[in-house]
Design a protein around this motif. Sequence first.
Motif, PDB file in Angstrom:
ATOM      1  N   ARG A  65      31.911  37.689  33.910  1.00 39.35           N
ATOM      2  CA  ARG A  65      30.734  37.052  33.305  1.00 39.35           C
ATOM      3  C   ARG A  65      30.991  35.588  32.954  1.00 39.35           C
ATOM      4  NH1 ARG A  65      26.694  40.616  31.183  1.00 39.35           N
ATOM      5  NH2 ARG A  65      27.213  42.719  31.745  1.00 39.35           N
ATOM      6  N   ARG A  66      32.230  35.222  32.736  1.00 39.88           N
ATOM      7  CA  ARG A  66      32.539  33.827  32.398  1.00 39.88           C
ATOM      8  C   ARG A  66      32.307  32.904  33.589  1.00 39.88           C
ATOM      9  NH1 ARG A  66      38.436  34.934  30.629  1.00 39.88           N
ATOM     10  NH2 ARG A  66      38.130  36.178  32.463  1.00 39.88           N
ATOM     11  N   ALA A  67      32.327  33.461  34.807  1.00 37.26           N
ATOM     12  CA  ALA A  67      32.158  32.639  36.005  1.00 37.26           C
ATOM     13  C   ALA A  67      30.686  32.343  36.305  1.00 37.26           C
ATOM     14  CB  ALA A  67      32.791  33.340  37.206  1.00 37.26           C
ATOM     15  N   VAL A  68      29.770  33.006  35.641  1.00 34.92           N
ATOM     16  CA  VAL A  68      28.335  32.826  35.880  1.00 34.92           C
ATOM     17  C   VAL A  68      27.804  31.751  34.937  1.00 34.92           C
ATOM     18  CG1 VAL A  68      26.085  33.943  35.831  1.00 34.92           C
ATOM     19  CG2 VAL A  68      28.096  35.214  36.587  1.00 34.92           C
ATOM     20  N   ALA A  69      27.120  30.764  35.503  1.00 33.04           N
ATOM     21  CA  ALA A  69      26.557  29.683  34.699  1.00 33.04           C
ATOM     22  C   ALA A  69      25.345  30.200  33.930  1.00 33.04           C
ATOM     23  CB  ALA A  69      26.152  28.515  35.593  1.00 33.04           C
ATOM     24  N   LEU A  93      32.232  56.195  36.578  1.00 29.01           N
ATOM     25  CA  LEU A  93      33.036  55.267  35.791  1.00 29.01           C
ATOM     26  C   LEU A  93      33.778  54.383  36.787  1.00 29.01           C
ATOM     27  CD1 LEU A  93      34.525  57.846  33.277  1.00 29.01           C
ATOM     28  CD2 LEU A  93      32.534  56.381  32.957  1.00 29.01           C
ATOM     29  N   PHE A  94      33.663  53.067  36.628  1.00 35.83           N
ATOM     30  CA  PHE A  94      34.338  52.194  37.585  1.00 35.83           C
ATOM     31  C   PHE A  94      34.833  50.936  36.908  1.00 35.83           C
ATOM     32  CE2 PHE A  94      30.130  50.356  37.588  1.00 35.83           C
ATOM     33  CZ  PHE A  94      30.348  49.003  37.791  1.00 35.83           C
ATOM     34  N   THR A  95      35.791  50.307  37.561  1.00 32.22           N
ATOM     35  CA  THR A  95      36.288  49.007  37.137  1.00 32.22           C
ATOM     36  C   THR A  95      36.682  48.228  38.385  1.00 32.22           C
ATOM     37  OG1 THR A  95      37.812  47.863  35.641  1.00 32.22           O
ATOM     38  CG2 THR A  95      38.704  49.733  36.849  1.00 32.22           C
ATOM     39  N   PRO A  96      36.433  46.927  38.411  1.00 32.22           N
ATOM     40  CA  PRO A  96      36.853  46.138  39.566  1.00 32.22           C
ATOM     41  C   PRO A  96      38.378  45.998  39.564  1.00 32.22           C
ATOM     42  CG  PRO A  96      35.815  44.736  37.913  1.00 32.22           C
ATOM     43  CD  PRO A  96      35.691  46.138  37.429  1.00 32.22           C
ATOM     44  N   VAL A  97      38.997  46.148  40.734  1.00 31.46           N
ATOM     45  CA  VAL A  97      40.450  46.016  40.826  1.00 31.46           C
ATOM     46  C   VAL A  97      40.905  44.971  41.833  1.00 31.46           C
ATOM     47  CG1 VAL A  97      40.993  48.325  39.960  1.00 31.46           C
ATOM     48  CG2 VAL A  97      40.622  47.999  42.395  1.00 31.46           C
ATOM     49  N   SER A  98      40.103  44.695  42.858  1.00 31.31           N
ATOM     50  CA  SER A  98      40.505  43.652  43.814  1.00 31.31           C
ATOM     51  C   SER A  98      40.149  42.291  43.225  1.00 31.31           C
ATOM     52  CB  SER A  98      39.790  43.836  45.156  1.00 31.31           C
ATOM     53  OG  SER A  98      38.422  43.492  45.048  1.00 31.31           O
ATOM     54  N   ALA A  99      40.822  41.262  43.684  1.00 30.86           N
ATOM     55  CA  ALA A  99      40.559  39.908  43.174  1.00 30.86           C
ATOM     56  C   ALA A  99      39.099  39.518  43.387  1.00 30.86           C
ATOM     57  CB  ALA A  99      41.488  38.907  43.861  1.00 30.86           C
ATOM     58  N   GLU A 100      38.530  39.859  44.533  1.00 28.46           N
ATOM     59  CA  GLU A 100      37.133  39.517  44.824  1.00 28.46           C
ATOM     60  C   GLU A 100      36.176  40.243  43.873  1.00 28.46           C
ATOM     61  OE1 GLU A 100      33.917  39.726  48.486  1.00 28.46           O
ATOM     62  OE2 GLU A 100      36.022  40.148  48.877  1.00 28.46           O
ATOM     63  N   ALA A 101      36.414  41.546  43.650  1.00 33.07           N
ATOM     64  CA  ALA A 101      35.547  42.314  42.754  1.00 33.07           C
ATOM     65  C   ALA A 101      35.675  41.820  41.315  1.00 33.07           C
ATOM     66  CB  ALA A 101      35.882  43.802  42.837  1.00 33.07           C
ATOM     67  N   ILE A 102      36.873  41.470  40.902  1.00 31.06           N
ATOM     68  CA  ILE A 102      37.072  40.946  39.547  1.00 31.06           C
ATOM     69  C   ILE A 102      36.288  39.645  39.375  1.00 31.06           C
ATOM     70  CG2 ILE A 102      38.777  39.925  37.981  1.00 31.06           C
ATOM     71  CD1 ILE A 102      40.755  42.071  39.098  1.00 31.06           C
ATOM     72  N   ARG A 103      36.343  38.759  40.368  1.00 25.02           N
ATOM     73  CA  ARG A 103      35.575  37.510  40.297  1.00 25.02           C
ATOM     74  C   ARG A 103      34.072  37.800  40.235  1.00 25.02           C
ATOM     75  NH1 ARG A 103      39.339  35.823  43.968  1.00 25.02           N
ATOM     76  NH2 ARG A 103      37.947  36.200  45.711  1.00 25.02           N
ATOM     77  N   LYS A 104      33.618  38.783  41.008  1.00 22.31           N
ATOM     78  CA  LYS A 104      32.193  39.108  41.046  1.00 22.31           C
ATOM     79  C   LYS A 104      31.685  39.573  39.685  1.00 22.31           C
ATOM     80  CE  LYS A 104      28.869  42.145  43.255  1.00 22.31           C
ATOM     81  NZ  LYS A 104      28.660  43.214  44.221  1.00 22.31           N
ATOM     82  N   PHE A 105      32.495  40.340  38.962  1.00 16.85           N
ATOM     83  CA  PHE A 105      32.064  40.887  37.683  1.00 16.85           C
ATOM     84  C   PHE A 105      32.505  40.053  36.485  1.00 16.85           C
ATOM     85  CE2 PHE A 105      31.662  44.578  40.435  1.00 16.85           C
ATOM     86  CZ  PHE A 105      30.424  45.043  40.048  1.00 16.85           C
TER      87      PHE A 105
END
Length: 58
Positions: A48-52, A34-46
């Motif tokens: 979905r709104r940032a992906v065209a 079970l995981f969740t992104p917590v750093s700013a970089e990981a949050i940006r990576k995951f």
Amino acid sequence: MAETIGDFVQTPTTMPWGNRSLLLRDPDGNLVNLFTPVSAEAIRKFDRRAVAPADAIA
């Protein structure tokens, strides 16, 4: 909850790549991560709104 979880493999840990992860085994012995992104970089990576959308790529 302890009745449904076979074994805690790793307590909640922040990984070097920015995810916070908890590893456990279910009663059948399957490893569950079970995981969740917590750093700013990981949050940006995951994010979905940032992906065209594929049809928007020229």
